[in-house]
Design a protein around this motif. Structure first.
Motif, PDB file in Angstrom:
ATOM      1  N   UNK A 114     -64.123 -60.806 -52.103  1.00 51.82           N
ATOM      2  CA  UNK A 114     -64.049 -61.456 -53.413  1.00 51.82           C
ATOM      3  C   UNK A 114     -63.417 -60.566 -54.471  1.00 51.82           C
ATOM      4  N   UNK A 144     -60.873 -62.360 -56.656  1.00 53.46           N
ATOM      5  CA  UNK A 144     -61.008 -62.297 -58.116  1.00 53.46           C
ATOM      6  C   UNK A 144     -59.906 -61.455 -58.731  1.00 53.46           C
ATOM      7  N   UNK A 193     -64.774 -68.869 -57.466  1.00 49.69           N
ATOM      8  CA  UNK A 193     -64.028 -67.610 -57.538  1.00 49.69           C
ATOM      9  C   UNK A 193     -62.551 -67.859 -57.244  1.00 49.69           C
ATOM     10  N   UNK A 199     -60.001 -69.423 -60.081  1.00 45.96           N
ATOM     11  CA  UNK A 199     -59.474 -68.522 -61.115  1.00 45.96           C
ATOM     12  C   UNK A 199     -58.812 -67.290 -60.507  1.00 45.96           C
TER      13      UNK A 199
END
Lengths: 223, 220
Positions: free
Chosen positions: B91, B95, B133, B136
Motif C-alpha cells: 500500500x 498510496x 487506497x 487516490x
C-alpha cells in the motif's frame, strides 16, 4: 540459550485471557494462523477484540471464534463476503461491533503501531463516510485525514520457516499482514510450518527479524 | 434495448487501456477477467494489493498452491521476475502513486467521477478492501461495470446515492453499452457498443453525456 519455542499451540496461547485485543494475520484463507486460532477456540476465552483483514469465512480461522461467540469487536477491511457470514449475521443483530478500515490504512496503522509513529495523514477515505469525525488537514493543497496507530496485546501470525530466535520467512501471498502485525503487539506468537536451526535462514532473506517475535511454535504444513 | 457487450468483451475493451511496461492493479469482478485479455507480447506488471507484483495466470488444474492466491482468493501463479512483499509495502506502493492504473468494479459513478463500490446501503455492511487506497493512489482509475442495475436503474448518475469510495477519482468508465470519459466539464461519450446509438446510451444514463466529435464504435 535463547529459545522462544513453545511445545504446542495450546501452550503458546495459554495466557491469552478474556477481553484481550488480538491481531490475526492472513488474507482470506491465505496465511491465517489456523493452529493458534484453533487453540484459542479450545481455550474458550471471550470478549475478544480481533484485528484482521477478514472476519472469518468457511468455518476456518477467525470464523471459528465468531461462531463460538468469542469475539466482541472486529477491526477489519473486508467483513462482508458474497454470501452472508456468521460475523455479518451477528453484526446486523447488534451482537458484535465492527470498525471498518480501508486495507492500506489498516496495514499502515499497524505499521505505525509497531514503529512508534503516533499517526499519519492519508488521502485514503477523504470525501467518504470513513472520514467523518477524523481530523482533516490540507498539506500542499491536498486534503488528508489523520489515522491513528493500531496496537494489540497479542499478534498471532503464520510463517513458512522460523528459528528459535524468532526469525521468520514467509511464502507467497501468505506473508500479507504478518510482518507488520509482528511488530505491533505486546506479545507476538508465530506458528511456522518448519522450525530450522539457527543460522539456516539466510540473514539477507529474513523478513521478520527475531526481535519482534516472542513465541514460536512448529505446526507443520497446513492440510 | 438489445445488444451490448458481454462481461468478457467489457474486460477486453478495458484491456485496450494497457500499455507495455505498465504497473496495474485489477479489482474484483469484471477487472479479474482482464488478466486473460492482455494482448500477446505485451508485458504488463499486474499488482495484487495483498503482496504480488507480477501476477500470472491461474495454475493448471492440480497445480494450485494455497500460499499463492489473488485478491479474490483464487489460485494464481506469478510470472518470472515477480516480487512478493507485505501489505504495508504494497500500500506504500499504491498510496505513493507508483501504479500507472487500476481497473475497478463499481456500483455507481457520478458525473464528476465520484466512485461508489464498497457498500449497498440496504445490506447494512460493506467491504472496502484496497479500493479506497487505489482510487487516490493509482495515476489512472478505469471503472468497468454493467451500464444499469439488474432492475434497469442507471449506474452512471448525477450524484452517487451509495456511500463513496472516493471523490472525483474516476478517469474512464467502460460498460456493456459505452466508453465514457470523465472530463473536467462532465461526461464525454467516446464509444458505443455495436448496434447501440448515443441516444440509447443517454436514455440508460442518469447524467448528461456530451457526445465526442470522434465518437466511434467499440472494437473488441
Amino acid at each position: 540459550m535463547v529459545n522462544k519455542c513453545y511445545p504446542s499451540a495450546d501452550a503458546a496461547v495459554r495466557d491469552i485471557g478474556d477481553g484481550a485485543t488480538i491481531m490475526f494475520g492472513g488474507f482470506g484463507f491465505c496465511g491465517i494462523p489456523e493452529r493458534l486460532i484453533d487453540a484459542l477456540a479450545r481455550r474458550g476465552v471471550k470478549n475478544l477484540t480481533g484485528m484482521s483483514n477478514n472476519c472469518g469465512l468457511g468455518g476456518r480461522g477467525v470464523d471459528i471464534l465468531v461462531r463460538n461467540r468469542q469475539i466482541r469487536k472486529m477491526v477489519a477491511t473486508f467483513p462482508a463476503q458474497r454470501e452472508p457470514t456468521p460475523f455479518e449475521e451477528q453484526y446486523l443483530a447488534g451482537q458484535v461491533e465492527l470498525e471498518l478500515v480501508p486495507q492500506g490504512t489498516f496495514a499502515e496503522r499497524i505499521r505505525a503501531g509497531g514503529a512508534g509513529v503516533g499517526g499519519f495523514y492519508t488521502r485514503t477515505g477523504v470525501g467518504t463516510p470513513l472520514a467523518e469525525g477524523k481530523e482533516r488537514r490540507v498539506i500542499a493543497g491536498v486534503e488528508y485525514v489523520l489515522e491513528l496507530p493500531l496496537r494489540a496485546d497479542f499478534a498471532l501470525i503464520h510463517a513458512y520457516r522460523g528459528d528459535r530466535y524468532g526469525n521468520l520467512i514467509y511464502r507467497g501471498t501468505a506473508r500479507n499482514f504478518g510482518p507488520e502485525m509482528a511488530t505491533a503487539a505486546d506479545v507476538t506468537i508465530a506458528e511456522v510450518e518448519e522450525l530450522v536451526e539457527v543460522g539456516e535462514l539466510n540473514p539477507e532473506a529474513v523478513i521478520t527479524p527475531g526481535i519482534y517475535v516472542d513465541r514460536i511454535v512448529a505446526v507443520g504444513k497446513a492440510s | 434495448m438489445k445488444g451490448g457487450l458481454t462481461r468478457q468483451e467489457v474486460a477486453k475493451r478495458a484491456a485496450q487501456e494497457l500499455r507495455g511496461g505498465m504497473y496495474v492493479n485489477l479489482g474484483m469482478g469484471i477487472p479479474t477477467l482482464v488478466t486473460r485479455c492482455v494482448p500477446a507480447g505485451l508485458t504488463v506488471f499486474l499488482q495484487s494489493e495483498h503482496g504480488i507484483l507480477g501476477l500470472g495466470p491461474p495454475p493448471p488444474p492440480g497445480g494450485e498452491d494455497p500460499d499463492f492466491v489473488d485478491a479474490s482468493r483464487m489460485p494464481v501463479t506469478v510470472i518470472p521476475g515477480a516480487s512478493l512483499f507485505s501489505s504495508a509495502e504494497s500500500f506504500a506502493m499504491i498510496r505513493g502513486r507508483h501504479l500507472d492504473m487500476t481497473i475497478l468494479g463499481a456500483y455507481q459513478v457520478s458525473a464528476r467521477g465520484d466512485l461508489a463500490n464498497w457498500m449497498i446501503p440496504e445490506r447494512g455492511v460493506g467491504s472496502i478492501g484496497g479500493a479506497m487506497d487505489l482510487v487516490y493512489g493509482a495515476r489512472r482509475v478505469v471503472v468497468t461495470m454493467e451500464h444499469v442495475t439488474k432492475d434497469g436503474k442507471p449506474r452512471v448518475v448525477e450524484r452517487c446515492s451509495y456511500p463513496l469510495t472516493g471523490r472525483e477519482c474516476v478517469d474512464l468508465i467502460v460498460t456493456d453499452l459505452a466508453v465514457i470519459e470523465v472530463g473536467s466539464d462532465g461526461l464525454v461519450l467516446k464509444e458505443v457498443a455495436p448496434g447501440v446509438t448515443p441516444q440509447e446510451v443517454q436514455a440508460e444514463t442518469g447524467a448528461k453525456l456530451t457526445v465526442s466529435p470522434e465518437l466511434r464504435e467499440i472494437r473488441v
